[in-house]
Design an enzyme around this catalytic site. Structure first.
Site, mmCIF file in Angstrom:
data_model
loop_
_atom_site.group_PDB
_atom_site.id
_atom_site.type_symbol
_atom_site.label_atom_id
_atom_site.label_comp_id
_atom_site.label_asym_id
_atom_site.label_seq_id
_atom_site.Cartn_x
_atom_site.Cartn_y
_atom_site.Cartn_z
ATOM 1 C CE LYS A 80 -8.013 -51.865 -44.797
ATOM 2 N NZ LYS A 80 -9.260 -51.511 -45.864
ATOM 3 C CB SER A 155 -6.111 -50.780 -48.974
ATOM 4 O OG SER A 155 -7.514 -51.203 -48.057
ATOM 5 C CB SER A 179 -10.142 -50.622 -49.536
ATOM 6 O OG SER A 179 -9.077 -49.944 -50.251
HETATM 7 N N1 GLN Z 1 -6.819 -48.297 -54.160
HETATM 8 C C1 GLN Z 1 -7.489 -46.633 -53.718
HETATM 9 C C2 GLN Z 1 -6.350 -46.616 -53.040
HETATM 10 O O1 GLN Z 1 -5.353 -46.736 -52.951
HETATM 11 C C3 GLN Z 1 -8.686 -46.732 -52.147
HETATM 12 C C4 GLN Z 1 -8.199 -47.305 -50.990
HETATM 13 C C5 GLN Z 1 -8.898 -47.613 -49.567
HETATM 14 O O2 GLN Z 1 -10.692 -47.076 -50.712
HETATM 15 N N2 GLN Z 1 -8.830 -47.452 -48.816
HETATM 16 O O3 GLN Z 1 -6.323 -44.898 -52.616
#
Ligand code: GLN
Length: 484
Positions: A80, A155, A179
C-alpha cells in the site's frame, strides 16, 4: 492465464524448494499480469519491475545452490502506498505527496527486503487512508475485479484488488478503522488486522496513530499467518511496539471446544441478504460443533461516533506536518509564508482529508476538548472492558464484515453513509484487538466477508479458528476476472 498466478504464497514457496519454479519466473508472471490489467483496474500507482527482478535473481542464486529459503522468501508482494519505500515514491494517493520520495524504508519494508520478497509495486488507496471505497484517491478510483462497476472497498482497495485479480500473491495494507478487512470482504479474500503493536508502524505515514496497524492480504488463512510472521516483531523505533511476542503465527493449533459470541448490537441495520447469508453460515458452523451464543456489548453502538472523534483528532495533528515547507506539495505563487502554507494545504489535500482536519481541529479546540475528545477516550475504555468481559466467555466474536454487499461508484456520496460501512470493523481498532475478514458467501455474484475478532495478543488463536472455519466453508475465491 498463467497457472502460477493462482498459487498461494505457501505453494509458491514449496515450488522454489523443489526447484519446480524459479523466483524470476514467478515475479515475471505477476508483473506481466499487472501490466495487462492495471489500466482497467488502477490498483497500482507505481510498478517496480527492475528492483523486483533484481531481488528475484538473488533468490534464484540461492535456489540454484540448494540453500534453504526462509518463510516466504522470494514470494512477490504488493505494498500500500502509505508505507515508506526508500528511493521509491510514497504518495498516500494524495496530490500533497505525489512527488515525495522517502530516504528510508518503513520497518515492514526492511523486513520484506531482508527476506528477499520482490516488491512488485505500490498500491492505490483512499487519500491518506481516509475512506471506504478508494474513491478519494488523487490517482482515480480502483475497480473491483468481481464487477468493475463496483468499488473494491477501502482504504486499502489497491492491495485487496492486487490479490483478488491475481496481480500479486501477497499484499500489505493498513487498517485504522477497517481499511484491510472491509476491502478484503468486498474483494472476496482474506485480510487481517493484528493486535495493536504487533507490527511496527515506523515508516507508515500516520493517519490516526493510536488506531493504525499494518496487516496482510492473501488468498487464504495460512498465507495470512505466514506473512504476519514475517512482518511482526518488536521495534525500538515504534514506542507502541509490543515487546516479547511470539512472532510465529503459523503454529495452527486445534482446540476441542470453540465458543463464539454473536454481538447483538450488530444485527440491526443489516442488509436482508447479508443477514440471511450470515444466519446460514452460523447454522453450517454449528453443525460442525462450533458453539454460538448471542451476547451484548452495549458500547459497540458508540463505535462510529467515538471513532469519528478520535481518528480526525489524531489525523489533524499528524497532518499538520504537511505545510509546504519541509516536504510535499508547495504552491509556487504565494507572496508570504502564511499564504504559501494556506494555499499548499488547500490545493494539496482533497475534500475528505480536509473534512477530517476540520473535525479534528474542532474537537481538540479548547472548550470542546473535554466534551468530545476526553469523552471519546472514556467510551473507548468502556469498550475495552466490554471486550474483556466477552473474551472471558468466548474464544472469538463473529459478525459480517460490512452491513451491505459491495456498492457502486458514487453510491455513497453522503460521507455519513460511507462512514456507516465500518460499523463492525471500527471497534477492533478502538480496543486494539486482532480481527480478520474472510470470504463466506456471495450476494448478486459479489463476495461478502465474515468478521472474526479475538482477544488482545491472541492473533494466533484467531488464525487457528479462522482456518477451521475456512475448511468448513470452503469458499471459492475465483472471480470472473480470472478469465481475463
Ligand atoms: N473507512 C475508515 C475511514 O475512513 C477507516 C479507514 C482506515 O482504516 N484507514 O476512516
Amino acid at each position: 492465464m498463467n497457472d502460477i498466478l493462482k498459487l498461494t504464497a505457501i505453494e509458491i514457496s514449496k515450488k522454489y524448494q523443489t526447484k519446480e519454479l524459479s523466483c524470476s519466473e514467478v515475479t515475471k508472471a505477476f508483473l506481466d499480469r499487472i501490466s495487462a490489467t492495471n489500466t482497467e483496474l488502477n490498483s497500482f500507482v507505481s510498478i517496480s519491475e527492475k528492483t523486483a527482478l533484481e531481488t528475484a535473481k538473488i533468490v534464484d542464486e540461492k535456489i540454484a545452490k540448494s540453500q534453504r529459503l526462509a518463510l516466504l522468501e522470494g514470494v512477490p508482494i504488493a505494498i500500500k502506498d502509505n508505507m515508506c519505500t526508500s528511493g521509491v515514491a510514497t504518495t498516500c494517493s494524495s496530490k500533497m505527496l505525489a512527488n515525495f520520495v522517502p530516504s528510508y524504508d518503513a520497518t515492514v519494508i526492511e523486513k520484506i527486503r531482508n527476506n528477499n520478497m520482490p516488491i512488485l509495486g505500490k498500491t492505490n488507496m483512499d487519500e491518506f487512508a481516509m475512506g471506504s471505497s478508494t474513491e478519494t484517491s488523487f490517482f482515480g478510483s480502483t475497480k473491483n475485479p468481481w464487477n468493475t462497476n463496483t468499488v473494491p472497498g477501502g482504504s486499502s482497495g489497491g492491495s485487496a484488488v492486487a490479490i483478488s485479480a491475481l496481480q500479486a500473491p501477497l499484499a500489505l495494507g493498513s487498517d485504522t478503522g477497517g481499511s484491510i478487512r472491509q476491502p478484503a470482504s468486498f474483494c472476496g479474500i482474506v485480510g487481517m488486522k493484528p493486535t495493536y503493536g504487533v507490527v511496527s508502524r515506523y515508516g507508515l505515514i500516520a493517519f490516526a496513530s493510536s488506531l493504525d496497524q499494518i496487516g496482510p492480504f492473501s488468498k487464504n488463512i495460512d498465507d495470512s499467518a505466514a506473512l504476519l510472521s514475517v512482518i511482526s516483531g518488536y521495534d525500538h523505533k515504534d514506542s507502541t511496539s509490543q515487546p516479547n511476542i511470539d512472532t510465529d503465527f503459523t503454529k495452527i493449533s486445534s482446540q476441542k471446544e470453540i465458543k463464539i459470541g454473536l454481538p447483538k448490537e450488530f444485527f440491526a441495520n443489516l442488509d436482508p441478504k447479508v443477514k440471511e447469508l450470515y444466519q446460514d453460515t452460523i447454522s453450517i458452523l454449528s453443525k460442525e460443533g462450533i458453539i454460538f451464543e448471542e451476547t451484548e456489548l452495549p458500547s459497540l453502538e458508540q463505535g462510529i461516533s467515538t471513532y469519528y472523534i478520535v481518528a480526525p483528532a489524531e489525523a489533524s495533528s499528524n497532518l499538520a506536518r504537511f505545510d509546504g515547507v519541509r516536504y510535499g506539495y508547495r504552491n509556487q505563487e504565494a507572496k508570504s509564508l502564511v499564504d504559501m502554507m494556506e494555499l499548499s494545504r488547500s490545493e494539496g489535500f482533497g475534500a475528505e482529508v480536509k473534512r477530517r482536519i476540520l473535525i479534528g481541529t474542532y474537537v481538540l479546540s479548547s472548550g470542546y476538548y473535554d466534551a468530545y475528545y476526553k469523552k471519546a477516550q472514556q467510551v473507548r475504555t468502556i469498550m475495552k472492558n466490554d471486550f474483556q468481559k466477552a473474551f472471558s466467555k468466548y474464544d472469538l466474536l463473529l459478525s459480517p464484515t460490512t452491513p451491505t454487499p459491495p456498492f457502486s461508484f458514487g453510491e455513497k456520496s453522503n460521507p455519513l453513509e460511507m462512514y456507516m460501512n465500518d460499523i463492525m470493523t471500527i471497534p477492533a481498532n478502538l480496543a486494539g484487538i486482532p480481527a480478520l475478514s474472510m470470504p463466506f458467501g456471495k450476494s448478486n455474484n459479489l463476495p461478502m466477508g465474515i468478521h472474526l475478532m479475538g482477544n488482545l495478543l491472541e492473533d494466533q488463536k484467531l488464525f487457528s479458528i479462522a482456518k477451521k472455519i475456512e475448511q468448513i466453508l470452503g469458499f471459492n475465491i475465483q472471480n470472473p476476472y480470472w478469465e481475463k
